[in-house]
Design an enzyme around this catalytic site. Sequence first.
Site, PDB file in Angstrom:
ATOM      1  N   TYR A   1       0.808  -1.212   0.000  1.00  0.00           N
ATOM      2  CA  TYR A   1       0.000   0.000   0.000  1.00  0.00           C
ATOM      3  C   TYR A   1       0.846   1.268   0.000  1.00  0.00           C
ATOM      4  O   TYR A   1       0.304   2.366   0.046  1.00  0.00           O
ATOM      5  CB  TYR A   1      -0.955  -0.005   1.198  1.00  0.00           C
TER       6      TYR A   1
ATOM      7  N   LYS B   1       3.683 -15.031   5.387  1.00  0.00           N
ATOM      8  CA  LYS B   1       4.045 -15.961   4.315  1.00  0.00           C
ATOM      9  C   LYS B   1       5.570 -16.030   4.234  1.00  0.00           C
ATOM     10  O   LYS B   1       6.171 -15.991   3.166  1.00  0.00           O
ATOM     11  CB  LYS B   1       3.440 -15.489   2.980  1.00  0.00           C
TER      12      LYS B   1
ATOM     13  N   ASP C   1      -2.215 -18.517   3.695  1.00  0.00           N
ATOM     14  CA  ASP C   1      -3.189 -19.319   2.952  1.00  0.00           C
ATOM     15  C   ASP C   1      -3.820 -20.392   3.847  1.00  0.00           C
ATOM     16  O   ASP C   1      -5.028 -20.648   3.777  1.00  0.00           O
ATOM     17  CB  ASP C   1      -2.564 -19.949   1.697  1.00  0.00           C
TER      18      ASP C   1
ATOM     19  N   ASP D   1      -6.278  -6.971   5.160  1.00  0.00           N
ATOM     20  CA  ASP D   1      -7.429  -6.516   4.382  1.00  0.00           C
ATOM     21  C   ASP D   1      -8.235  -7.705   3.873  1.00  0.00           C
ATOM     22  O   ASP D   1      -9.462  -7.772   4.021  1.00  0.00           O
ATOM     23  CB  ASP D   1      -6.926  -5.661   3.213  1.00  0.00           C
TER      24      ASP D   1
ATOM     25  N   ASP E   1     -12.057  -9.108   5.409  1.00  0.00           N
ATOM     26  CA  ASP E   1     -13.213  -9.162   4.508  1.00  0.00           C
ATOM     27  C   ASP E   1     -13.751 -10.588   4.411  1.00  0.00           C
ATOM     28  O   ASP E   1     -14.967 -10.808   4.397  1.00  0.00           O
ATOM     29  CB  ASP E   1     -12.830  -8.663   3.116  1.00  0.00           C
TER      30      ASP E   1
END
Length: 359
Positions: free
Chosen positions: A144, A194, A231, A255, A259
Amino acid sequence: MAFRAPLRSMATAARQSLKIGLIPADGIGREVIPAARRTLEALGSDIPKPQFVNLEAGFELFTKTGTALPEETIQALKECDCALFGAVSSPSRKVTGYSSPIVALRKELDLYANIRPVASVAANPGEKPAVDLVVVRENTECLYVKQEVLTPGAHGMEARATRLITEHASRRIGKMAFEIALGRPRKQVTIIHKSNVLSVTDGLFRQTIRDIPRLAEGRYESVRLEEQIVDSAVYRLFREPQIYDVMVAPNLYGDIISDAAAALVGSLGLVPSVNAGDNFVMGEPVHGSAPDIEGRGIANPLAAIRSAALMLRHLDYAAAADRIDNAVNEVIREGQVLTPDLGGSSKTEEVLDAVLKKL
């Protein structure tokens, strides 16, 4: 919404009024932020007298003026005690000169933590909800930072993006997660990363947070620390959400995870958040601008109303926040006045009125 992470530099006891910036921005933000305002106005003496400052930002403003985030809005917010932000319609294509105003505000006001509680409503008051977790998302870094380049390559154009992870940002978001965990019954923090692939960037994020308890001189000895590959975390979030308490993640993962978690409780229209720093807090419903339902009067106002409660909780007005959360939970539990995203047919105003009657 069982936690409290007070802003360290903000004294609340002596306030005679509460100056609240309102930025509806785009789409249904202009429908749900007024609902949150009316809820705050209905709290009476539980909070200092609210004074609202109406401010502008958003993509629609950009199309009219060439500016998505006016300097006047930034300066006005710096004179406020807190704020509520609605939603922004950032396009999925590159638009010359445009940058997301909410991303810019997070950086401008150093709102480094995006805190998103995701909790289902138990069938009966006092029962433990099936889902009760908090996503603590680093708010200023990762992809970002928006440092992208497009260059010619041997087989066509090549796009590259810079991903920034710093020890400073990772440490302070980690501390925020630990502080939130201290105020919750389970007292567990799970690092989402990750680092098996991104061993440098995610590796720094992971190790910095793992080091926090050792450097905290026993403050977090009651907090259990776990970690999960992102994941696998998403898979387990849907299979066994009860294993999570506080999840702390870099910007992009946070994010996506928050969601996705909204699906566990019925709708994005239920999930609140705050953008928090050490000196300021800004409530923001997790849902977007929803152009498909804009202007139809059916936007779910509950995420915005809950975001107002979360904002108050961070300012240490717990009793007022509890009133709002309890009223919202009762409306959801009864299931009589719900917007279409929750399977109902009620209008935004009808849901707001139902909440106000429960306060």
